[in-house]
Scaffold this motif. Sequence first.
Motif, PDB file in Angstrom:
ATOM      1  N   ILE A   5     -44.747  37.975   0.642  1.00 40.26           N
ATOM      2  CA  ILE A   5     -45.403  39.253   0.917  1.00 40.26           C
ATOM      3  C   ILE A   5     -44.406  40.162   1.606  1.00 40.26           C
ATOM      4  O   ILE A   5     -43.886  39.830   2.676  1.00 40.26           O
ATOM      5  CB  ILE A   5     -46.656  39.060   1.794  1.00 40.26           C
ATOM      6  CG1 ILE A   5     -47.657  38.141   1.066  1.00 40.26           C
ATOM      7  CG2 ILE A   5     -47.280  40.406   2.133  1.00 40.26           C
ATOM      8  CD1 ILE A   5     -48.868  37.777   1.876  1.00 40.26           C
ATOM      9  N   ASP A   6     -44.124  41.286   0.980  1.00 40.30           N
ATOM     10  CA  ASP A   6     -43.183  42.267   1.523  1.00 40.30           C
ATOM     11  C   ASP A   6     -41.840  41.637   1.866  1.00 40.30           C
ATOM     12  O   ASP A   6     -41.225  41.947   2.886  1.00 40.30           O
ATOM     13  CB  ASP A   6     -43.769  42.966   2.747  1.00 40.30           C
ATOM     14  CG  ASP A   6     -44.990  43.802   2.410  1.00 40.30           C
ATOM     15  OD1 ASP A   6     -45.091  44.264   1.259  1.00 40.30           O
ATOM     16  OD2 ASP A   6     -45.833  43.993   3.297  1.00 40.30           O
ATOM     17  N   GLY A   7     -41.386  40.705   1.024  1.00 34.88           N
ATOM     18  CA  GLY A   7     -40.079  40.086   1.209  1.00 34.88           C
ATOM     19  C   GLY A   7     -40.052  38.910   2.159  1.00 34.88           C
ATOM     20  O   GLY A   7     -39.021  38.275   2.326  1.00 34.88           O
ATOM     21  N   ALA A   8     -41.171  38.595   2.790  1.00 35.28           N
ATOM     22  CA  ALA A   8     -41.243  37.458   3.705  1.00 35.28           C
ATOM     23  C   ALA A   8     -42.037  36.333   3.055  1.00 35.28           C
ATOM     24  O   ALA A   8     -43.082  36.565   2.453  1.00 35.28           O
ATOM     25  CB  ALA A   8     -41.912  37.868   5.010  1.00 35.28           C
TER      26      ALA A   8
END
Length: 56
Positions: A5-8
Amino acid sequence: MRLNIDGATHDVDVDAGTPLLWVIREELGLTGTKYGCGVAQCGACTVPIDGVATRS
């Protein structure tokens, strides 16, 4: 289950039947995704999955 999610990357241990909305909001504490009508009709719970708008 592993979510990006969002790069994490987030690893979550939830029942496979748990709605994605609850995983995002309750398990991960990410409250940007909203609960709206409760039947995925109004669009408040929409999240992008692989570039496709999907009701969570």
